[in-house]
Design an enzyme around this catalytic site. Structure first.
Site, PDB file in Angstrom:
ATOM      1  N   ARG A  51       3.260  43.211 -59.556  1.00 32.32           N
ATOM      2  CA  ARG A  51       1.810  43.270 -59.327  1.00 32.32           C
ATOM      3  C   ARG A  51       1.358  41.929 -58.771  1.00 32.32           C
ATOM      4  O   ARG A  51       0.564  41.849 -57.847  1.00 32.32           O
ATOM      5  CB  ARG A  51       1.042  43.608 -60.612  1.00 32.32           C
ATOM      6  N   TYR A 104     -19.414  53.341 -43.251  1.00 28.90           N
ATOM      7  CA  TYR A 104     -18.428  54.356 -43.624  1.00 28.90           C
ATOM      8  C   TYR A 104     -18.875  55.009 -44.932  1.00 28.90           C
ATOM      9  O   TYR A 104     -19.300  54.315 -45.864  1.00 28.90           O
ATOM     10  CB  TYR A 104     -17.064  53.670 -43.778  1.00 28.90           C
ATOM     11  N   LYS A 201      -5.663  53.266 -41.189  1.00 33.31           N
ATOM     12  CA  LYS A 201      -6.098  53.693 -39.871  1.00 33.31           C
ATOM     13  C   LYS A 201      -5.250  53.037 -38.773  1.00 33.31           C
ATOM     14  O   LYS A 201      -4.065  53.288 -38.728  1.00 33.31           O
ATOM     15  CB  LYS A 201      -7.594  53.393 -39.723  1.00 33.31           C
TER      16      LYS A 201
HETATM   17  C1  LIG Z   1     -11.206  54.803 -44.058  1.00 34.52           C
HETATM   18  C2  LIG Z   1     -12.146  53.675 -44.039  1.00 34.52           C
HETATM   19  C3  LIG Z   1     -12.355  52.881 -45.188  1.00 34.52           C
HETATM   20  C4  LIG Z   1     -11.719  53.198 -46.520  1.00 34.52           C
HETATM   21  O1  LIG Z   1     -10.346  53.015 -46.499  1.00 34.52           O
HETATM   22  P1  LIG Z   1      -9.321  53.869 -47.399  1.00 34.52           P
HETATM   23  O2  LIG Z   1      -7.995  53.350 -46.972  1.00 34.52           O
HETATM   24  O3  LIG Z   1      -9.535  55.307 -47.063  1.00 34.52           O
HETATM   25  O4  LIG Z   1      -9.649  53.567 -48.821  1.00 34.52           O
HETATM   26  C5  LIG Z   1     -13.213  51.819 -45.074  1.00 34.52           C
HETATM   27  N1  LIG Z   1     -13.860  51.532 -43.930  1.00 34.52           N
HETATM   28  C6  LIG Z   1     -13.686  52.269 -42.809  1.00 34.52           C
HETATM   29  C7  LIG Z   1     -14.427  51.901 -41.575  1.00 34.52           C
HETATM   30  C8  LIG Z   1     -12.837  53.366 -42.827  1.00 34.52           C
HETATM   31  O5  LIG Z   1     -12.690  54.103 -41.722  1.00 34.52           O
END
Ligand SMILES: *Cc1c(COP(=O)(O)O)cnc(C)c1O
Length: 381
Positions: A51, A104, A201
């Site tokens: 961790r 978001y 992403k």
């Molecule tokens: C998907 C997303 C998040 C959150 O991320 P996770 O990995 O799904 O927890 C935050 N900000 C933006 C702009 C996103 O597209």
């Protein structure tokens, strides 16, 4: 690793020296929770418990810092875990944050349903408007939260000007750089104090891992994040760190292809009779086009548009595409389509963050552009 090296050289090499023992050119997946000590406190590589630290995660964190132009990077289990850690590490009950009025959906939910219960206050403001942000700030404002381009409306906020404003009032500036990726936009160089990512992403890029990141410049902020990273424990596991690092190597080439394809798709949509409005920062008609041109290398792979025939037509369209897969998320090599009002942003219904019902969002992938156009053409028929 030299600061002067190009983006892709850093993405491929930072934190990823060949393994000294075997020469393996890719950092191994250290699937271990603990580390043998040579006598009490005798740590061989500085690691005591995974961790607190794991070599695969360290490789990713070193690379994240290098590609964002920061001094320290931190890898989390998700983007929202990273965001939550920012709030707890740097704010206290009673503090106030200005957030984008089209943040978001998950970020909004974190502020609205989680952080407020814990005593944080927030105001959602249109962050494309400097005066509106200034008006939303008060004596308790300790942070300005920026997302640009925003999700799903692709609004563009001027990072440099917002950072100036926030710093004059002693507030920290956080930029969610998920949509642009560090290849297209470097918020720390524009004055941001922290960058957060959903590495799920573009950074991961292959829709096969969920993760988050924080990158910072300042040592004191880094120490606070490091303490909470370990104390709250929402860390990235070694398998996820490995996959994310694998994705990062091709971030530059992927982003260029995402941009190439999105430019073509945006032009196509802009000329289509069934499309009422296209939101893509690369179009000269986009209100944030000039600011985007100033702070982004290119305009990214995300596009949203409004269907001329309304909500049901937008929903039906999403079900008719074949190359564009109907699904949430974004930033992977495969093109995705979704209806924000009923999917990613359903939790914002009835709030200031509610999105138009006829809106469709595209994450333009790196397939052949002709196939993407043919698919949209048949789906919009
Ligand atoms: C998907 C997303 C998040 C959150 O991320 P996770 O990995 O799904 O927890 C935050 N900000 C933006 C702009 C996103 O597209």
């Amino acid at each position: 690793m030299h600061e002067a090296q190009g983006f892709s050289t850093r993405a491929i090499h930072a934190g990823q020296e060949p393994d000294p023992l075997t020469g393996a050119v890719v950092p191994p997946i250290y699937a271990t929770s603990t580390y043998k000590q040579d006598g009490v406190g005798g740590l061989r590589g500085g690691y005591e418990y995974s961790r607190s630290g794991n070599p695969t995660r360290t490789a990713l964190e070193t690379c994240l810092a290098a590609i964002e132009g920061g001094t320290r990077g931190f890898a989390f289990a998700s983007g929202l875990a990273a965001e939550d850690t920012v709030l707890r590490a740097l704010l206290s009950p009673g503090d106030h944050v200005v957030i984008p009025d089209d943040a978001y959906g998950g970020t909004f939910r974190l502020f609205d349903k989680v952080a407020t219960r814990w005593g944080l206050k927030y105001t959602a403001a249109p962050i494309t408007d400097l005066d509106a942000v200034a008006a939303a700030m008060n004596a308790d404002t300790k942070m300005v939260w920026i997302e640009t381009p925003t999700n799903p409306l692709l609004n563009i906020a001027d990072i440099e000007q917002l950072a100036d404003l926030a710093h004059r009032r002693n507030a920290l500036v956080v930029v969610d750089n998920t949509f642009a990726s560090p290849y297209l936009q470097q918020p720390l160089a524009l004055g941001a104090d922290l960058v957060v990512h959903s590495t799920t992403k573009y950074i991961g890029g292959h829709s096969d891992v969920v993760g988050g990141a924080i990158v910072v410049q300042d040592g004191e902020i880094a120490d606070a994040i490091a303490f909470h990273h370990n104390s709250m424990g929402a860390v990235a596991g070694p398998f996820d760190a490995f996959l994310t690092l694998r994705g990062i190597k091709t971030l530059g080439v992927r982003m260029d292809r995402h941009c190439d394809n999105a430019e073509v798709v945006a032009e196509f949509l802009a000329g289509h009779a069934k499309v009422a409005e296209v939101r893509y920062p690369g179009l000269s008609t986009h209100p944030g086009h000039d600011v985007a041109g100033k702070q982004m290398k290119r305009y990214g792979g995300m596009i949203s548009f409004r269907h001329k025939d309304g909500e049901q037509a937008a929903v039906d369209l999403c079900a008719r595409t074949e190359v564009f897969t109907l699904g949430e998320s974004l930033g992977g090599v495969e093109s995705l389509i979704e209806h924000p009002g009923r999917m990613t942003h359903a939790s914002a219904a009835g709030s200031v963050l509610e999105v138009p019902a006829d809106l469709v969002r595209l994450s333009v992938g790196i397939e052949d552009a002709d196939d993407l156009l043919a698919d949209l053409r048949q789906a919009l028929r």
